[in-house]
Design a protein around this motif. Structure first.
Motif, PDB file in Angstrom:
ATOM      1  N   GLY A 275       0.807  -1.207   0.000  1.00 57.39           N
ATOM      2  CA  GLY A 275       0.000   0.000   0.000  1.00 57.39           C
ATOM      3  C   GLY A 275       0.846   1.266   0.000  1.00 57.39           C
ATOM      4  N   ARG A 276       2.137   1.129   0.260  1.00 59.44           N
ATOM      5  CA  ARG A 276       3.039   2.282   0.278  1.00 59.44           C
ATOM      6  C   ARG A 276       3.697   2.528  -1.080  1.00 59.44           C
ATOM      7  N   LEU A 277       3.374   1.693  -2.068  1.00 60.53           N
ATOM      8  CA  LEU A 277       3.839   1.964  -3.419  1.00 60.53           C
ATOM      9  C   LEU A 277       3.074   3.162  -3.980  1.00 60.53           C
ATOM     10  N   GLY A 278       3.636   3.810  -4.961  1.00 65.35           N
ATOM     11  CA  GLY A 278       3.008   5.000  -5.523  1.00 65.35           C
ATOM     12  C   GLY A 278       1.809   4.683  -6.398  1.00 65.35           C
ATOM     13  N   PRO A 279       1.085   5.714  -6.826  1.00 65.80           N
ATOM     14  CA  PRO A 279      -0.122   5.529  -7.641  1.00 65.80           C
ATOM     15  C   PRO A 279       0.156   4.961  -9.022  1.00 65.80           C
ATOM     16  N   GLU A 280       1.421   4.937  -9.423  1.00 65.13           N
ATOM     17  CA  GLU A 280       1.764   4.367 -10.728  1.00 65.13           C
ATOM     18  C   GLU A 280       1.713   2.837 -10.718  1.00 65.13           C
ATOM     19  N   TRP A 281       1.497   2.266  -9.536  1.00 69.88           N
ATOM     20  CA  TRP A 281       1.410   0.810  -9.393  1.00 69.88           C
ATOM     21  C   TRP A 281      -0.042   0.361  -9.243  1.00 69.88           C
ATOM     22  N   THR A 282      -0.379  -0.740  -9.892  1.00 69.46           N
ATOM     23  CA  THR A 282      -1.642  -1.443  -9.637  1.00 69.46           C
ATOM     24  C   THR A 282      -1.321  -2.661  -8.783  1.00 69.46           C
ATOM     25  N   VAL A 283      -1.987  -2.770  -7.643  1.00 69.61           N
ATOM     26  CA  VAL A 283      -1.736  -3.864  -6.707  1.00 69.61           C
ATOM     27  C   VAL A 283      -3.033  -4.649  -6.524  1.00 69.61           C
ATOM     28  N   LEU A 284      -2.994  -5.931  -6.826  1.00 73.87           N
ATOM     29  CA  LEU A 284      -4.144  -6.810  -6.653  1.00 73.87           C
ATOM     30  C   LEU A 284      -3.815  -7.873  -5.612  1.00 73.87           C
ATOM     31  N   HIS A 285      -4.831  -8.277  -4.858  1.00 71.90           N
ATOM     32  CA  HIS A 285      -4.635  -9.257  -3.793  1.00 71.90           C
ATOM     33  C   HIS A 285      -5.555 -10.462  -3.996  1.00 71.90           C
ATOM     34  N   ALA A 286      -5.064 -11.626  -3.568  1.00 69.52           N
ATOM     35  CA  ALA A 286      -5.868 -12.851  -3.542  1.00 69.52           C
ATOM     36  C   ALA A 286      -6.597 -13.049  -4.866  1.00 69.52           C
ATOM     37  N   VAL A 287      -5.837 -13.115  -5.950  1.00 68.46           N
ATOM     38  CA  VAL A 287      -6.411 -13.204  -7.293  1.00 68.46           C
ATOM     39  C   VAL A 287      -6.781 -14.654  -7.604  1.00 68.46           C
ATOM     40  N   PRO A 288      -8.082 -14.979  -7.737  1.00 71.83           N
ATOM     41  CA  PRO A 288      -8.474 -16.353  -8.079  1.00 71.83           C
ATOM     42  C   PRO A 288      -8.012 -16.693  -9.493  1.00 71.83           C
ATOM     43  N   VAL A 289      -7.410 -17.869  -9.655  1.00 74.61           N
ATOM     44  CA  VAL A 289      -6.837 -18.218 -10.953  1.00 74.61           C
ATOM     45  C   VAL A 289      -7.110 -19.676 -11.283  1.00 74.61           C
ATOM     46  N   GLY A 290      -7.330 -19.945 -12.566  1.00 72.40           N
ATOM     47  CA  GLY A 290      -7.532 -21.308 -13.017  1.00 72.40           C
ATOM     48  C   GLY A 290      -8.992 -21.700 -13.043  1.00 72.40           C
ATOM     49  N   ALA A 291      -9.247 -22.947 -12.656  1.00 72.76           N
ATOM     50  CA  ALA A 291     -10.617 -23.447 -12.672  1.00 72.76           C
ATOM     51  C   ALA A 291     -11.113 -23.833 -11.290  1.00 72.76           C
ATOM     52  N   GLY A 292     -10.217 -23.826 -10.297  1.00 72.62           N
ATOM     53  CA  GLY A 292     -10.593 -24.266  -8.958  1.00 72.62           C
ATOM     54  C   GLY A 292     -10.543 -23.144  -7.949  1.00 72.62           C
ATOM     55  N   VAL A 293      -9.913 -23.440  -6.788  1.00 75.33           N
ATOM     56  CA  VAL A 293      -9.887 -22.474  -5.683  1.00 75.33           C
ATOM     57  C   VAL A 293      -8.506 -21.845  -5.489  1.00 75.33           C
ATOM     58  N   SER A 294      -7.582 -22.097  -6.412  1.00 75.92           N
ATOM     59  CA  SER A 294      -6.244 -21.519  -6.283  1.00 75.92           C
ATOM     60  C   SER A 294      -6.301 -19.996  -6.427  1.00 75.92           C
ATOM     61  N   ASP A 295      -5.363 -19.329  -5.761  1.00 77.50           N
ATOM     62  CA  ASP A 295      -5.267 -17.884  -5.924  1.00 77.50           C
ATOM     63  C   ASP A 295      -3.800 -17.472  -5.841  1.00 77.50           C
ATOM     64  N   ILE A 296      -3.512 -16.280  -6.376  1.00 77.16           N
ATOM     65  CA  ILE A 296      -2.184 -15.692  -6.297  1.00 77.16           C
ATOM     66  C   ILE A 296      -2.238 -14.622  -5.215  1.00 77.16           C
ATOM     67  N   ASP A 297      -1.329 -14.691  -4.249  1.00 75.49           N
ATOM     68  CA  ASP A 297      -1.392 -13.809  -3.080  1.00 75.49           C
ATOM     69  C   ASP A 297      -1.450 -12.338  -3.478  1.00 75.49           C
ATOM     70  N   HIS A 298      -0.525 -11.918  -4.354  1.00 74.30           N
ATOM     71  CA  HIS A 298      -0.472 -10.514  -4.770  1.00 74.30           C
ATOM     72  C   HIS A 298       0.041 -10.443  -6.205  1.00 74.30           C
ATOM     73  N   VAL A 299      -0.539  -9.552  -6.989  1.00 78.37           N
ATOM     74  CA  VAL A 299      -0.063  -9.275  -8.345  1.00 78.37           C
ATOM     75  C   VAL A 299       0.237  -7.780  -8.427  1.00 78.37           C
ATOM     76  N   LEU A 300       1.444  -7.432  -8.890  1.00 81.50           N
ATOM     77  CA  LEU A 300       1.860  -6.040  -9.017  1.00 81.50           C
ATOM     78  C   LEU A 300       2.111  -5.707 -10.477  1.00 81.50           C
ATOM     79  N   ILE A 301       1.643  -4.536 -10.880  1.00 79.70           N
ATOM     80  CA  ILE A 301       1.878  -4.050 -12.240  1.00 79.70           C
ATOM     81  C   ILE A 301       2.310  -2.599 -12.127  1.00 79.70           C
ATOM     82  N   GLY A 302       3.522  -2.294 -12.598  1.00 76.81           N
ATOM     83  CA  GLY A 302       4.025  -0.933 -12.478  1.00 76.81           C
ATOM     84  C   GLY A 302       5.184  -0.697 -13.407  1.00 76.81           C
ATOM     85  N   PRO A 303       5.840   0.430 -13.271  1.00 72.58           N
ATOM     86  CA  PRO A 303       6.955   0.759 -14.170  1.00 72.58           C
ATOM     87  C   PRO A 303       8.041  -0.308 -14.199  1.00 72.58           C
TER      88      PRO A 303
END
Length: 269
Positions: A63-91
């Protein structure tokens, strides 16, 4: 609708939900167990609870990253109940973060293996798999290759021994995470960041059949209540322990000389 964007999800959301699901099925503590400060967590719910605390802690850091970053949490992925803890997209690029809460444990890191308390874990394999999965799904969504860096975040280890760093997975502690991210040089242009981030917040980018999740605010409120209950039990145990120490010390002062005399007499008789 809250479930229409992954940007609404909270750090540790999936793990919080599983913790509460298990906890709801546990038998309630007896009055005596509550009195002496027995934890409300069971052997089954405790690892999930600790995992949630780790993801929440990393979420605060991100949460202390700047506004140029998109931070996603607990991203459900695949076909079941798996998730990715955090996904970051930035410069500095796109990252998948796998958080492991081993506070107070000794961790050894080698090029191909990680040991926690002397036991081998498959964290590196999982981190690589998550990043590859994320790259494939994001690439399909934006119509161009997306490179994703896997990151393993270790929460407050007692001792961290780095024998040899893995070549393709970044291993950092929670304290190292933010400085490491901020030091990385830019590799994505603003329009690339915007295009990838727009795809990343769409649940269908990640999951084959995305379903509405529990209201994040309500879920966090329930978890906070459980966390408070765990804290109260811990403090109660501490008070009992302090009382026993104080009581034992007082008894030793009051009866110590008489007890010593009795022991000496017994030895001379």
């Amino acid at each position: 609708m809250q479930g229409s964007s992954l940007a609404n999800r909270r750090a540790g959301q999936a793990v919080m939900a599983e913790t509460l699901r298990i906890h709801d099925g546990d038998p309630p503590r007896s009055w005596w167990r509550r009195l002496v400060g027995a934890s409300p967590l069971s052997a089954d719910s405790r690892p999930w609870f600790q995992g949630a605390l780790g993801e929440i802690a990393v979420g605060r850091i991100l949460g202390r990253l700047g506004p140029e970053w998109t931070v996603l949490h607990a991203v459900p992925v695949g076909a079941g109940v798996s998730d990715i803890d955090h996904v970051l997209i930035g410069p500095a690029g796109v990252f998948t973060l796998n958080t492991k809460n081993h506070a107070g444990r000794e961790i050894w890191v080698g090029e191909r293996a990680i040991l926690v308390g002397g036991h081998k874990q498959h964290y590196l394999t999982h981190a690589r798999h998550e990043a590859a999965r994320a790259g494939k799904r994001l690439g399909a969504a934006v119509g161009e290759p997306v490179s994703v860096t896997p990151v393993l975040v270790l929460i407050k280890p007692k001792q961290l021994t780095i024998k040899q760093r893995p070549a393709d997975v970044k291993v950092v502690t929670d304290r190292e995470l933010l400085p490491w991210l901020k030091r990385r040089r830019p590799v994505l242009a603003p329009e690339q960041i915007a295009r990838i981030a727009a795809a990343a917040v769409v649940p269908g980018t990640w999951h084959n059949n995305p379903a509405p999740s529990e209201d994040p605010a309500a879920l966090q409120e329930r978890f906070t209540e459980l966390r408070s209950s765990v804290g109260r039990a811990q403090r109660r145990r501490g008070l009992w322990g302090l009382g026993l120490i104080v009581g034992g010390s007082a008894a030793a002062v009051s009866y110590g000389s008489d007890l010593l005399t009795a022991l000496l007499n017994a030895g001379l008789s």
